[in-house]
Design a protein around this motif. Structure first.
Motif, PDB file in Angstrom:
ATOM      1  N   ALA A  74       4.983 -17.717  18.511  1.00 56.25           N
ATOM      2  CA  ALA A  74       5.305 -18.208  17.164  1.00 56.25           C
ATOM      3  C   ALA A  74       4.321 -19.320  16.777  1.00 56.25           C
ATOM      4  N   ASN A  75       3.997 -20.189  17.731  1.00 54.57           N
ATOM      5  CA  ASN A  75       3.030 -21.263  17.469  1.00 54.57           C
ATOM      6  C   ASN A  75       1.624 -20.734  17.251  1.00 54.57           C
ATOM      7  N   ILE A  76       1.265 -19.697  18.021  1.00 52.21           N
ATOM      8  CA  ILE A  76      -0.064 -19.092  17.854  1.00 52.21           C
ATOM      9  C   ILE A  76      -0.190 -18.523  16.434  1.00 52.21           C
ATOM     10  N   GLU A  77       0.887 -17.844  15.987  1.00 50.90           N
ATOM     11  CA  GLU A  77       0.862 -17.262  14.637  1.00 50.90           C
ATOM     12  C   GLU A  77       0.725 -18.342  13.567  1.00 50.90           C
ATOM     13  N   GLU A  78       1.456 -19.432  13.760  1.00 46.52           N
ATOM     14  CA  GLU A  78       1.424 -20.526  12.795  1.00 46.52           C
ATOM     15  C   GLU A  78      -0.001 -21.099  12.701  1.00 46.52           C
ATOM     16  N   PHE A  79      -0.610 -21.290  13.865  1.00 45.85           N
ATOM     17  CA  PHE A  79      -1.977 -21.830  13.913  1.00 45.85           C
ATOM     18  C   PHE A  79      -2.962 -20.845  13.275  1.00 45.85           C
ATOM     19  N   HIS A  80      -2.753 -19.572  13.570  1.00 43.48           N
ATOM     20  CA  HIS A  80      -3.592 -18.527  12.989  1.00 43.48           C
ATOM     21  C   HIS A  80      -3.521 -18.559  11.459  1.00 43.48           C
ATOM     22  N   ARG A  81      -2.308 -18.767  10.932  1.00 43.92           N
ATOM     23  CA  ARG A  81      -2.120 -18.791   9.481  1.00 43.92           C
ATOM     24  C   ARG A  81      -2.843 -19.990   8.860  1.00 43.92           C
ATOM     25  N   LEU A  82      -2.722 -21.149   9.522  1.00 47.68           N
ATOM     26  CA  LEU A  82      -3.416 -22.349   9.040  1.00 47.68           C
ATOM     27  C   LEU A  82      -4.932 -22.082   8.960  1.00 47.68           C
ATOM     28  N   LEU A  83      -5.479 -21.490  10.041  1.00 47.43           N
ATOM     29  CA  LEU A  83      -6.913 -21.203  10.060  1.00 47.43           C
ATOM     30  C   LEU A  83      -7.291 -20.227   8.955  1.00 47.43           C
ATOM     31  N   LEU A  84      -6.414 -19.244   8.728  1.00 52.29           N
ATOM     32  CA  LEU A  84      -6.693 -18.238   7.710  1.00 52.29           C
ATOM     33  C   LEU A  84      -6.808 -18.887   6.319  1.00 52.29           C
ATOM     34  N   TYR A  85      -5.882 -19.815   6.000  1.00 50.28           N
ATOM     35  CA  TYR A  85      -5.942 -20.507   4.714  1.00 50.28           C
ATOM     36  C   TYR A  85      -7.265 -21.259   4.585  1.00 50.28           C
ATOM     37  N   ILE A  86      -7.638 -21.977   5.651  1.00 55.77           N
ATOM     38  CA  ILE A  86      -8.865 -22.781   5.611  1.00 55.77           C
ATOM     39  C   ILE A  86     -10.092 -21.876   5.446  1.00 55.77           C
ATOM     40  N   ILE A  87     -10.110 -20.787   6.224  1.00 59.99           N
ATOM     41  CA  ILE A  87     -11.263 -19.873   6.170  1.00 59.99           C
ATOM     42  C   ILE A  87     -11.397 -19.259   4.774  1.00 59.99           C
ATOM     43  N   VAL A  88     -10.264 -18.829   4.202  1.00 57.24           N
ATOM     44  CA  VAL A  88     -10.301 -18.201   2.876  1.00 57.24           C
ATOM     45  C   VAL A  88     -10.794 -19.211   1.837  1.00 57.24           C
ATOM     46  N   ALA A  89     -10.289 -20.453   1.909  1.00 63.36           N
ATOM     47  CA  ALA A  89     -10.702 -21.482   0.946  1.00 63.36           C
ATOM     48  C   ALA A  89     -12.206 -21.739   1.058  1.00 63.36           C
ATOM     49  N   ILE A  90     -12.728 -21.860   2.287  1.00 60.35           N
ATOM     50  CA  ILE A  90     -14.155 -22.128   2.477  1.00 60.35           C
ATOM     51  C   ILE A  90     -14.985 -20.950   1.953  1.00 60.35           C
ATOM     52  N   SER A  91     -14.556 -19.717   2.288  1.00 62.28           N
ATOM     53  CA  SER A  91     -15.308 -18.539   1.854  1.00 62.28           C
ATOM     54  C   SER A  91     -15.362 -18.451   0.329  1.00 62.28           C
ATOM     55  N   LEU A  92     -14.215 -18.706  -0.327  1.00 65.17           N
ATOM     56  CA  LEU A  92     -14.182 -18.643  -1.789  1.00 65.17           C
ATOM     57  C   LEU A  92     -15.081 -19.730  -2.392  1.00 65.17           C
ATOM     58  N   PHE A  93     -15.031 -20.931  -1.815  1.00 63.96           N
ATOM     59  CA  PHE A  93     -15.849 -22.050  -2.300  1.00 63.96           C
ATOM     60  C   PHE A  93     -17.336 -21.696  -2.224  1.00 63.96           C
ATOM     61  N   VAL A  94     -17.756 -21.154  -1.074  1.00 60.91           N
ATOM     62  CA  VAL A  94     -19.172 -20.791  -0.901  1.00 60.91           C
ATOM     63  C   VAL A  94     -19.545 -19.652  -1.851  1.00 60.91           C
ATOM     64  N   LEU A  95     -18.617 -18.699  -2.024  1.00 64.83           N
ATOM     65  CA  LEU A  95     -18.887 -17.586  -2.932  1.00 64.83           C
ATOM     66  C   LEU A  95     -19.108 -18.090  -4.361  1.00 64.83           C
ATOM     67  N   VAL A  96     -18.241 -19.015  -4.802  1.00 64.39           N
ATOM     68  CA  VAL A  96     -18.363 -19.569  -6.156  1.00 64.39           C
ATOM     69  C   VAL A  96     -19.704 -20.298  -6.302  1.00 64.39           C
ATOM     70  N   LEU A  97     -20.079 -21.086  -5.300  1.00 63.59           N
ATOM     71  CA  LEU A  97     -21.371 -21.797  -5.357  1.00 63.59           C
ATOM     72  C   LEU A  97     -22.529 -20.816  -5.473  1.00 63.59           C
ATOM     73  N   LEU A  98     -22.488 -19.759  -4.672  1.00 65.79           N
ATOM     74  CA  LEU A  98     -23.572 -18.764  -4.683  1.00 65.79           C
ATOM     75  C   LEU A  98     -23.671 -18.096  -6.049  1.00 65.79           C
ATOM     76  N   LEU A  99     -22.497 -17.699  -6.596  1.00 60.09           N
ATOM     77  CA  LEU A  99     -22.496 -17.049  -7.905  1.00 60.09           C
ATOM     78  C   LEU A  99     -23.043 -18.007  -8.965  1.00 60.09           C
ATOM     79  N   TRP A 100     -22.612 -19.243  -8.901  1.00 61.59           N
ATOM     80  CA  TRP A 100     -23.059 -20.258  -9.865  1.00 61.59           C
ATOM     81  C   TRP A 100     -24.585 -20.406  -9.804  1.00 61.59           C
ATOM     82  N   VAL A 101     -25.132 -20.508  -8.608  1.00 61.81           N
ATOM     83  CA  VAL A 101     -26.586 -20.640  -8.451  1.00 61.81           C
ATOM     84  C   VAL A 101     -27.292 -19.397  -8.980  1.00 61.81           C
TER      85      VAL A 101
END
Ligand SMILES: [Cu+2]
Length: 274
Positions: A43-70
């Motif tokens: 249960a703890n592994i899943e919780e940690f996995h979910r936290l990482l997933l949110y962070i990874i998705v946010a970073i990927s979207l941020f970089v994608l937006v920057l790339l598109l903007w450039v």
């Protein structure tokens, strides 16, 4: 007309229903997520996995937006005379310290989880899993018996209602809601005792004993496999664990003592002498 939102909601409800009804640890359609957690560690592994997933998705979207903007704002057509600007202290400090901050945020739950897995609570039952080319043997040092757990042939598995390549002749039996300490070792090469729903994966190394633990929070049958490439039949050494009530466990121990003592006198004598 079904809106996209409604369709997604219906899809998710369907998927979670499917997931709930097929909680058994066997492959099934749309089984893209973890198997349902059955121990506090998982249960703890899943919780940690979910936290990482949110962070990874946010970073990927941020970089994608920057790339598109450039690409849109600063391509040769939109911006024929490029700026000659270089160095921006604020930006450089930000892109150094923001990742450090993110890693710091990840480190705290990561270490907490590592310690939670590594520090074994006072065990109620200890089992020893011995990896062999190519099957598992188990010892119950407390009850002083040992047995081999061999994979079932396809026809026998079908007859016994066991999933193909996961069912065994003698399953491990443990009580529910009790701390089970698992000692792993290898008889020949390195194997790994893995039980995904319990969040357990521990190398079984010849000449040493590794320790891990799980505490099943529900009864049922749980399947795993050797998770360290150990030779030709590596993929044919399944693990089957039956989690039962305390009374059923006591009854099983009593019958197993008789059954396996007669099957394997040598090992029992060896156990009794230490
Ligand atoms: Cu193996």
């Amino acid at each position: 007309m079904i809106t996209a939102k409604k369709a997604i909601a219906a899809g998710m409800a369907g998927a979670s229903l499917l997931w709930a009804t097929q909680a058994l640890a066997v492959p099934h359609d749309w089984g893209t997520d973890f198997q349902a957690a059955a121990s506090p560690v998982m249960a703890n592994i899943e919780e940690f996995h979910r936290l990482l997933l949110y962070i990874i998705v946010a970073i990927s979207l941020f970089v994608l937006v920057l790339l598109l903007w450039v690409a849109v704002r600063y391509n040769q057509r939109a911006n024929p005379t490029p700026s000659k600007t270089h160095h921006n202290t604020l930006l450089e400090v930000a892109w150094t310290f923001l990742p450090v901050l993110i890693l710091g945020i990840i480190a705290v739950p990561s270490f907490r989880l590592l310690y939670f897995e590594a520090v074994i609570p006072q065990p109620d039952v200890t089992i020893k899993a011995i990896g062999k080319q190519w099957s598992w043997s188990y010892e119950y040092p407390g009850a002083k018996f040992t047995f081999d757990s061999l994979p079932l042939k396809d026809a026998d598995a079908a007859k016994a209602g066991e999933p193909r390549l996961l069912g065994v002749d003698n399953a491990v039996v443990v009580p529910v809601n009790k701390v089970i300490e698992v000692e792993t070792t290898g008889a020949d090469v390195i194997h790994s005792w893995a039980l995904p729903e319990m969040g357990v994966k521990m190398d079984a190394v010849p000449g040493r004993i590794n320790h891990t633990w799980f505490k099943a929070d529900r009864m049922g049958t749980f399947y795993g496999e050797c998770s360290e490439l150990c030779g030709a039949n590596h993929d044919f050494m399944p693990i089957e664990v039956k989690v039962v009530s305390a009374a059923d466990f006591a009854a099983w121990v009593a019958s197993a003592k008789k059954k396996f003592a007669s099957l394997d006198q040598g090992a029992t004598t060896q156990l009794a002498s230490r």
